[in-house]
Design an enzyme around this catalytic site. Structure first.
Site, PDB file in Angstrom:
ATOM      1  N   ASP A   1      -9.633   8.420  -9.258  1.00  0.00           N
ATOM      2  CA  ASP A   1      -8.549   8.182  -8.190  1.00  0.00           C
ATOM      3  C   ASP A   1      -8.768   9.439  -6.993  1.00  0.00           C
ATOM      4  OD1 ASP A   1      -7.020  10.956  -8.780  1.00  0.00           O
ATOM      5  OD2 ASP A   1      -7.783  10.301 -10.761  1.00  0.00           O
TER       6      ASP A   1
ATOM      7  N   ASP B   1      -6.249  11.573  -6.290  1.00  0.00           N
ATOM      8  CA  ASP B   1      -5.073  12.742  -6.632  1.00  0.00           C
ATOM      9  C   ASP B   1      -3.837  12.304  -5.894  1.00  0.00           C
ATOM     10  OD1 ASP B   1      -4.683  15.161  -8.191  1.00  0.00           O
ATOM     11  OD2 ASP B   1      -4.574  16.225  -6.283  1.00  0.00           O
TER      12      ASP B   1
END
Length: 294
Positions: free
Chosen positions: A217, A219
């Site tokens: 991802d 973050d």
């Protein structure tokens, strides 16, 4: 300077990662081994066996079923158990968030640095109780092992980035947006919750350690992307699982038969306490680490 004495070792290769990683094709003679340590219980039993012609030891970092929080991990017990089982190299596989646009979900980063944002420094050392040691940690990742992982990633045609700074946060909550934007603006590369303690303990145990960080991802610094969720992490880890297994299988045959890299003598000039002052109880507790020097 400490003078090593000869010892017998099995020269095994350790793997620390998610529970699914031990389902690697060709991982034979599997046997779960339960160990006790002077530092408490490891995350789980250790799975020993053979892979690509080498003896290996696997540890599910968060236990089978993922039952242990990052801040609950007993890094000393985990690494002590690896050392006791004759491990001289550890490949760590873990999920991380990207802090820079160039690192996309499902990319692999091979960090060469750490930034400590934990509150657990005393739990990241074996020493104390009468023996003082200060290991060199300017370069916290084993360069030789990282190089072999990079070669294997390239051979596997994985999108890999060689080098980078891993921010080790405490967790278990993911970053606030302010924290994430700060780490992004400082130029750090990835963020995770687990690898710094492993790396510090591995260096003290004279085990070569390298991280294969799997991007799941962005973050939450990247406001045009959905912020990190558990579902997102699991989905992208699942996508990358097969690739991670293949990279590990490619890397293991490349690791030397004998431990001769700089990490394998990290304690040689690190212990400050005079040998005559070492408490017998501490020597007994640290025997797997100190036996070359006793």
């Amino acid at each position: 300077m400490l003078r090593p004495t000869k010892i017998m070792a099995r020269h095994r290769i350790g793997i620390i990662g998610g529970s699914g990683l031990y389902h690697i094709e060709g991982f034979t003679r599997q046997k779960w081994v339960a160990l006790k340590t002077p530092f408490g219980a490891p995350s789980d039993s250790f799975l020993t066996g053979e892979l690509a012609g080498r003896e290996v030891v696997f540890l599910p970092r968060h236990a089978r079923g993922h039952r242990i929080l990052p801040s609950e991990l007993n890094h000393r017990a985990n690494i002590y158990g690896m050392k006791k089982l004759g491990v001289d190299w550890i490949i760590s596989v873990s999920a991380v968030g990207s802090l820079q646009k160039k690192y996309k979900p499902c990319d692999i980063v091979l960090p060469d640095q750490f930034v400590d944002r934990t509150k657990r420094s005393f739990e990241h050392t074996f020493f104390g109780k009468g023996i003082v040691a200060h290991i060199a940690f300017a370069d916290p990742i084993c360069a030789e092992l990282r190089g072999l992982l990079h070669e294997s990633c390239q051979a596997q045609r994985a999108t890999v980035h060689n080098g980078g700074a891993y921010v080790n946060m405490e967790g278990p909550a993911f970053s606030t947006r302010a924290e994430s934007m700060t780490n992004h603006s400082l130029g750090y590369d990835v963020i995770g919750m687990t690898n710094l303690g492993e790396a510090k303990c591995a260096r003290e145990a004279e085990i070569a350690y390298a991280t294969m960080a799997m991007i799941t991802d962005y973050d939450c610094w990247k406001v045009d992307e959905e912020h990190v969720t558990v579902e997102m992490v699991i989905a992208n880890l699942t996508k990358n699982a097969g690739q991670a297994k293949a990279i590990i299988a490619r890397t293991i045959p490349k690791i030397p038969a004998e431990p001769s890299w700089p990490c394998h003598s990290a304690l040689k000039n690190a212990i400050m306490t005079e040998r005559k002052c070492w408490p017998s109880k501490t020597i007994a507790a640290l025997k797997p680490l100190l036996r070359k020097y006793i």
